[in-house]
Design an enzyme around this catalytic site. Structure first.
Site, PDB file in Angstrom:
ATOM      1  N   HIS A  43      -6.067   1.037   2.666  1.00 57.14           N
ATOM      2  CA  HIS A  43      -4.932   1.373   3.527  1.00 57.14           C
ATOM      3  C   HIS A  43      -4.599   2.870   3.465  1.00 57.14           C
ATOM      4  O   HIS A  43      -3.938   3.383   4.372  1.00 57.14           O
ATOM      5  CB  HIS A  43      -3.684   0.599   3.105  1.00 57.14           C
ATOM      6  CG  HIS A  43      -3.473  -0.696   3.833  1.00 57.14           C
ATOM      7  ND1 HIS A  43      -3.604  -0.820   5.190  1.00 57.14           N
ATOM      8  CD2 HIS A  43      -3.112  -1.933   3.388  1.00 57.14           C
ATOM      9  CE1 HIS A  43      -3.333  -2.070   5.541  1.00 57.14           C
ATOM     10  NE2 HIS A  43      -3.043  -2.763   4.477  1.00 57.14           N
ATOM     11  N   HIS A  46      -8.343  -3.610  -0.644  1.00 57.25           N
ATOM     12  CA  HIS A  46      -7.564  -3.633   0.600  1.00 57.25           C
ATOM     13  C   HIS A  46      -6.433  -2.598   0.547  1.00 57.25           C
ATOM     14  O   HIS A  46      -6.295  -1.777   1.461  1.00 57.25           O
ATOM     15  CB  HIS A  46      -6.996  -5.039   0.799  1.00 57.25           C
ATOM     16  CG  HIS A  46      -6.152  -5.198   2.018  1.00 57.25           C
ATOM     17  ND1 HIS A  46      -6.647  -5.711   3.194  1.00 57.25           N
ATOM     18  CD2 HIS A  46      -4.845  -4.907   2.261  1.00 57.25           C
ATOM     19  CE1 HIS A  46      -5.674  -5.720   4.096  1.00 57.25           C
ATOM     20  NE2 HIS A  46      -4.570  -5.245   3.552  1.00 57.25           N
ATOM     21  N   GLU A  47      -5.662  -2.631  -0.515  1.00 55.84           N
ATOM     22  CA  GLU A  47      -4.529  -1.700  -0.582  1.00 55.84           C
ATOM     23  C   GLU A  47      -5.017  -0.262  -0.675  1.00 55.84           C
ATOM     24  O   GLU A  47      -4.449   0.639  -0.074  1.00 55.84           O
ATOM     25  CB  GLU A  47      -3.596  -2.033  -1.757  1.00 55.84           C
ATOM     26  CG  GLU A  47      -3.077  -3.472  -1.798  1.00 55.84           C
ATOM     27  CD  GLU A  47      -2.454  -3.957  -0.505  1.00 55.84           C
ATOM     28  OE1 GLU A  47      -1.943  -3.146   0.272  1.00 55.84           O
ATOM     29  OE2 GLU A  47      -2.501  -5.181  -0.248  1.00 55.84           O
ATOM     30  N   GLU A  69       0.787  -1.239   0.000  1.00 57.13           N
ATOM     31  CA  GLU A  69       0.000   0.000   0.000  1.00 57.13           C
ATOM     32  C   GLU A  69       0.817   1.286   0.000  1.00 57.13           C
ATOM     33  O   GLU A  69       0.340   2.310   0.510  1.00 57.13           O
ATOM     34  CB  GLU A  69      -0.917  -0.009   1.234  1.00 57.13           C
ATOM     35  CG  GLU A  69      -0.215   0.165   2.601  1.00 57.13           C
ATOM     36  CD  GLU A  69       0.122  -1.113   3.322  1.00 57.13           C
ATOM     37  OE1 GLU A  69       0.246  -2.152   2.663  1.00 57.13           O
ATOM     38  OE2 GLU A  69       0.268  -1.086   4.558  1.00 57.13           O
ATOM     39  N   ASN A  70       2.029   1.301  -0.571  1.00 56.55           N
ATOM     40  CA  ASN A  70       2.838   2.537  -0.603  1.00 56.55           C
ATOM     41  C   ASN A  70       1.972   3.733  -0.982  1.00 56.55           C
ATOM     42  O   ASN A  70       1.173   3.664  -1.900  1.00 56.55           O
ATOM     43  CB  ASN A  70       3.936   2.395  -1.644  1.00 56.55           C
ATOM     44  CG  ASN A  70       4.609   1.057  -1.603  1.00 56.55           C
ATOM     45  OD1 ASN A  70       5.222   0.709  -0.618  1.00 56.55           O
ATOM     46  ND2 ASN A  70       4.441   0.276  -2.648  1.00 56.55           N
TER      47      ASN A  70
HETATM   48  N1  B3K Z   1       1.166  -4.318   4.076  1.00 58.60           N
HETATM   49  C1  B3K Z   1       1.516  -5.290   3.067  1.00 58.60           C
HETATM   50  C2  B3K Z   1       2.200  -6.506   3.602  1.00 58.60           C
HETATM   51  C3  B3K Z   1       3.643  -6.330   3.804  1.00 58.60           C
HETATM   52  C4  B3K Z   1       4.304  -7.636   4.189  1.00 58.60           C
HETATM   53  C5  B3K Z   1       5.688  -7.417   4.641  1.00 58.60           C
HETATM   54  N2  B3K Z   1       6.381  -8.619   4.963  1.00 58.60           N
HETATM   55  C6  B3K Z   1       0.344  -5.705   2.261  1.00 58.60           C
HETATM   56  C7  B3K Z   1      -0.975  -5.574   2.924  1.00 58.60           C
HETATM   57  O1  B3K Z   1      -1.260  -6.176   3.917  1.00 58.60           O
HETATM   58  O2  B3K Z   1      -1.766  -4.825   2.467  1.00 58.60           O
HETATM   59 ZN    ZN Z   2      -2.831  -4.815   4.413  1.00 56.45          ZN
END
Ligand code: B3K
Ligand code: ZN
Length: 875
Positions: free
Chosen positions: A303, A299-300, A266-267
């Site tokens: 975030h 989902h992303e 989710e950058n």
């Molecule tokens: N936040 C990332 C997962 C990162 C995993 C790092 N080992 C994807 C997610 O949950 O949306």
């Molecule tokens: Zn996530």
């Protein structure tokens, strides 16, 4: 054997950062093997103490370190394998560093690496420290400006935020400058550079702003991003409606890459996706792929508020963003695809992964209190159980107070890194409820068992429900407290009609009981007839339910519970008990026939949704059954499940064939829930028919495969042919490979299908496939398609009594650990549950874990899991 034992990080040791960074300027001169990274950090002391400046940094080749323009001599700073330390620094200063890194050699896919000739990044949780020296912790939030320079062949140069400037440079190079106005922790940093095609669209937000949407993919693949784009737009609108959350930048980008350690990331403003969760068209993606793309894109995107705008103070708070965001994506999917079907799928996944985790050595609370490698804590407990906890919170305080609490959380914590306590405090405040006891759901590991017993008094027309709860000890938590559980309960009469009742003088069809002690009694009055109890409707708490229901009660529920979750659950309970009885050597053929008949009636229900019927037809998996058999005997369970499948195929054969014909696709392919539901039911019917491998079934499967116009049906046909076996399967398998050999995501399916083959001799094929020219363990998708599918979705062959399956997995883990520890660690889990299996199997599994742990040069990631799995048994 490793010499030093890695030391755990503990929640109780949390200290605020000694320094804050207000502004970051990064300057990348990209070269595959020699990338230069210059960083300019505006650093400010946080607090009174004259602590040294300690920054994380790993695998960095130092070029220079300067403070306020003065280059530091070697005696003024130390650089070791993990840190840059400058003992003597002013209270506020600019730190300028330069390092060199080697993205082309980075096969761990963590930090800056190359995939398919393009640069890309993955920084969560601790990858940024492999790019430059930085306080790599989520509570240091900074504004990033990023300049990227590369050869002109790297057509797109992308980073977070808004594009400020771009252009060509002498010497065949080009550059771009990006600025992200939102302060963020470095784990949300992203950079992508390379030749990519782009699919563009726009969306007007609730306040009337126009946002540019761009999805970047491998050249030629843009049409396959159309569904992801559609899912993105629906997600953005849904978050506005359901949570009042609007997108904040003028640009939102997604990039698909082929080599990625997990699903997506989710950058801020620049999500990076595993291409398997982004690219889809009917020919190459199954309905399950479409469904997952929709949910992961959502989902992303979600975030952006729950994760990016508000992030975690430390990694122990991971569920703050993950559990909450899973809850949000599940709610979105329920709105898109139907609540009951979605709930059933979510619960199936929870049981398969999270309940198994709870029964093993890696059981941990939703908010753990210590870890060695945070990478190992991206678990089903943090994600799926984390989402269940939010769901219960909503059930307990009501939808309205829940929304108010979310609004308060967004308002209060926007722009901050915070904790689960601070989150829960928002709901306590808006609801006026004391949520202290509720917090135990975050701190206590394990799946509670909820027992519901009933006593009906016909003369008084009262039903007394006796509710008790208990949780078995888990590693490090020998005693457990009672937890507040929301339990939705309804009643049916013997004919399956809803039976009204009264509770505390109120007339009801359904009630929510909150069990907040070890036991409680609930009395329902005005119950006119002997009731069938439908307890824990909608799976209102993540527990194992034990009731005194008789099979006849379950048949009533299966036929007509208005709560579709419990209707499905009744069928699963019946099937589970029949298979467990068979596996224990007590088959009940009469009961099996009765079950087949009831299933036939449920299938004939014209009013029921095909997607729901497909779920009814799928028997509990062997993995799920193994959680209920102590000790688990995979061979016996496989045989029992096959036997029940055969009985169903024999009993329901004609009906299944009719379904198969009747559900043939007539019009255009649509990836929506309705189309997918019909295909799911048709393929489920074929799958069950294949349990009885007669010639006519083989023909049907072959016809299904040959006639397939979409990937769902092609895989469905190939799967049925595999279950039937023989020449036709071999021919279809070869045909499939020839047809799709240039499509990596489809070839992943080809590997995965063979890894699932339960027939004798299938292991030899799996072993052979590791030498196939298309097998590439450096690509996590391909590796998992073969190895993890085999170890987690083929219990009959993985648990071969010879132990060959276990040593195969251990070999693969050790080989992969040499270059990609994160992915290697994710492969350990199937060995972790060794204590649950028969002693012969358990010993063989344990021996492989011991072999792994003793391996020279093992990563911390795999070490943590292998040693926890071995526990005190093998020190
Ligand atoms: N936040 C990332 C997962 C990162 C995993 C790092 N080992 C994807 C997610 O949950 O949306
Ligand atoms: Zn996530």
């Amino acid at each position: 054997m490793r010499t030093e034992t890695p030391q755990p990080i503990r929640l109780s040791d949390y200290r605020p950062p000694a320094f804050l960074i207000d502004e970051v300027r990064l300057d990348f001169a990209l070269e595959p093997s020699r990338t230069r990274v210059k960083a300019q950090l505006s650093v400010r002391r946080n607090g009174e103490h004259a602590e040294p400046l300690v920054l994380n940094g790993e695998r960095l080749k130092p070029i220079s370190v300067a403070i306020d323009g003065r280059v530091l001599g070697e005696s003024e700073r130390t650089i070791d394998a993990e840190f840059l330390t400058v003992p003597d620094v002013p209270d506020a200063f600019v730190l300028a560093t330069e390092v060199e890194i080697d993205p082309a050699a980075n096969k761990a896919l963590d930090g800056l690496y190359m995939s398919g000739g393009r640069f890309c990044t993955q920084c969560e949780a601790e990858g940024f420290r492999k790019i430059t020296w930085y306080p790599d912790r989520p509570d240091v939030l900074s504004r990033f400006t990023v300049r990227i320079e590369a050869d002109r062949s790297f057509q797109h140069l992308l980073s977070n935020g808004n594009l400020i400037e771009a252009g060509d440079l002498p010497g065949g190079r080009r550059y771009a400058v990006w600025n992200d106005p939102f302060p963020k922790p470095c784990y949300l940093f992203a950079l992508v550079a390379g030749e990519l095609d782009v699919l563009e669209d726009k969306l007007v937000t609730m306040s009337g702003r126009t946002v540019d949407l761009r999805i970047f993919v491998d050249p030629g693949m843009a049409p396959r991003a159309a569904y992801a784009m559609d899912a993105l737009k629906r997600s953005m609108k849904w978050d506005e409606q359901a949570f009042g959350r609007e997108y904040d930048l003028d640009l939102f980008m997604i990039v698909a890459v082929r080599d990625f350690n997990f699903g997506a990331m989710e950058n801020k403003g620049l999500n990076i996706f595993n291409s398997s969760l982004l690219l889809a068209d009917p020919e190459t993606a199954t309905d399950l792929d479409y469904e997952r793309i929709e949910s992961v894109v959502a989902h992303e995107y979600f975030h952006n508020w729950t994760g990016d705008r508000i992030t975690c103070r430390d990694w122990f708070q991971l569920c703050l963003k993950e559990g909450l965001t899973v809850f949000r994506d599940q709610s979105f999917s329920a709105d898109m695809r139907g609540e009951a079907v979605q709930r059933i799928k979510d619960v199936k996944a929870l049981r398969a992964r999270q309940f198994a985790e709870d029964q093993g050595p890696l059981a941990h609370p939703v908010r753990p209190s210590s870890y060695l490698k945070i990478d190992n804590f991206y678990t089903a407990t943090i994600y799926e159980k984390g989402a269940e906890v939010i769901r219960m919170l909503k059930a307990l305080i009501g939808a309205e107070a829940f929304r108010k609490g979310m609004d308060l959380y967004f308002e209060r914590w926007d722009g901050h890194a915070t904790t689960v306590e601070a989150f829960i405090a928002c709901f306590a405040e808006v609801s006026g409820r004391d949520l202290t006891d509720f917090f135990a759901w975050y701190e206590q590991a394990g799946t509670p068992t909820l027992t519901v017993k009933r006593r009906y008094d016909a003369a008084a027309r009262t039903l007394e429900l006796e509710l008790t709860q208990s949780t078995a000890p888990t590693p490090g938590q020998p005693t457990k407290r009672p937890l507040p559980m929301p339990i939705r309960i309804g009643l049916l009469d013997a004919e399956g009609r809803t039976l009204a009742f009264e509770r505390d003088g109120q007339a009801l069809d359904e009630t929510l009981v909150v069990l907040d002690a070890a036991e409680a009694k609930v009395t329902l009055t005005g119950v006119e007839r002997e009731p069938v109890v439908s307890a824990l409707r909608g799976f209102s708490a993540p527990v194992t339910l034990v009731t005194d229901a008789k099979p006849k009660d379950r048949y009533v529920l299966l036929a007509g519970d208005p709560d579709l979750f419990n209707r499905w659950e009744a069928g699963q309970d019946l099937a589970r008990d029949l298979m467990l009885a068979r596996a224990a050597g007590r088959p009940d053929e009469v009961a099996e026939e009765r079950y087949a008949e009831a299933l036939g009636r449920a299938l004939a229900d014209q009013a029921a949704d095909p997607a729901f019927k497909a779920l009814l037809l799928a028997l509990p998996t062997e993995a799920e059954l193994s959680l209920a058999m102590k000790p688990a005997d995979p061979a016996a369970l496989h045989a029992a499940r096959d036997a029940l499948r055969l009985r169903l195929a024999l009993h329901l054969g004609e009906q299944l064939k009719h379904l198969h014909i009747g559900l043939q696709q007539l019009g255009e392919f649509t990836p929506d829930a309705a189309g997918a539901g019909r295909r799911a039911l048709r393929n489920a019917a074929l799958d069950l028919l294949a349990a009885n491998p007669r010639a006519d079934v083989a023909e049907l499967a072959e016809g299904h495969y040959r006639a397939a116009t979409n990937m769902t049906d092609a895989i469905g046909g190939l799967n049925a042919l595999m279950l039937v076996g023989g020449e036709a399967f071999e021919a279809a398998l070869a045909d499939f490979f020839e047809r799709w050999k240039s499509e990596p995501l489809v070839i992943d399916k080809w590997f995965a299908l063979q890894a699932r083959d339960p027939s004798e001799g299938a292991f030899g094929r799996v072993l052979g496939l590791t030498a196939h020219p298309a097998f590439d363990p450096k690509n996590p998708n391909r590796l998992r398609a073969l190895v993890s599918t085999f170890s987690s979705a083929n219990p009959a062959r993985f648990h071969d009594p010879s132990g060959a399956g276990y040593s195969f997995l251990a070999d693969q883990i050790l080989a992969v650990d040499g270059f990609n520890p994160m992915t290697a660690a994710r492969m350990v889990e199937p060995l972790g549950g060794w204590r649950r299996y028969t002693p012969e199997l358990g010993e063989l599994m344990k021996a492989q874990l011991a072999r792994i742990r003793a391996h020279e040069g093992l990563s911390k990631n795999v070490y943590e899991l292998a040693s926890k799995a071995l526990g005190s048994d093998e020190d």
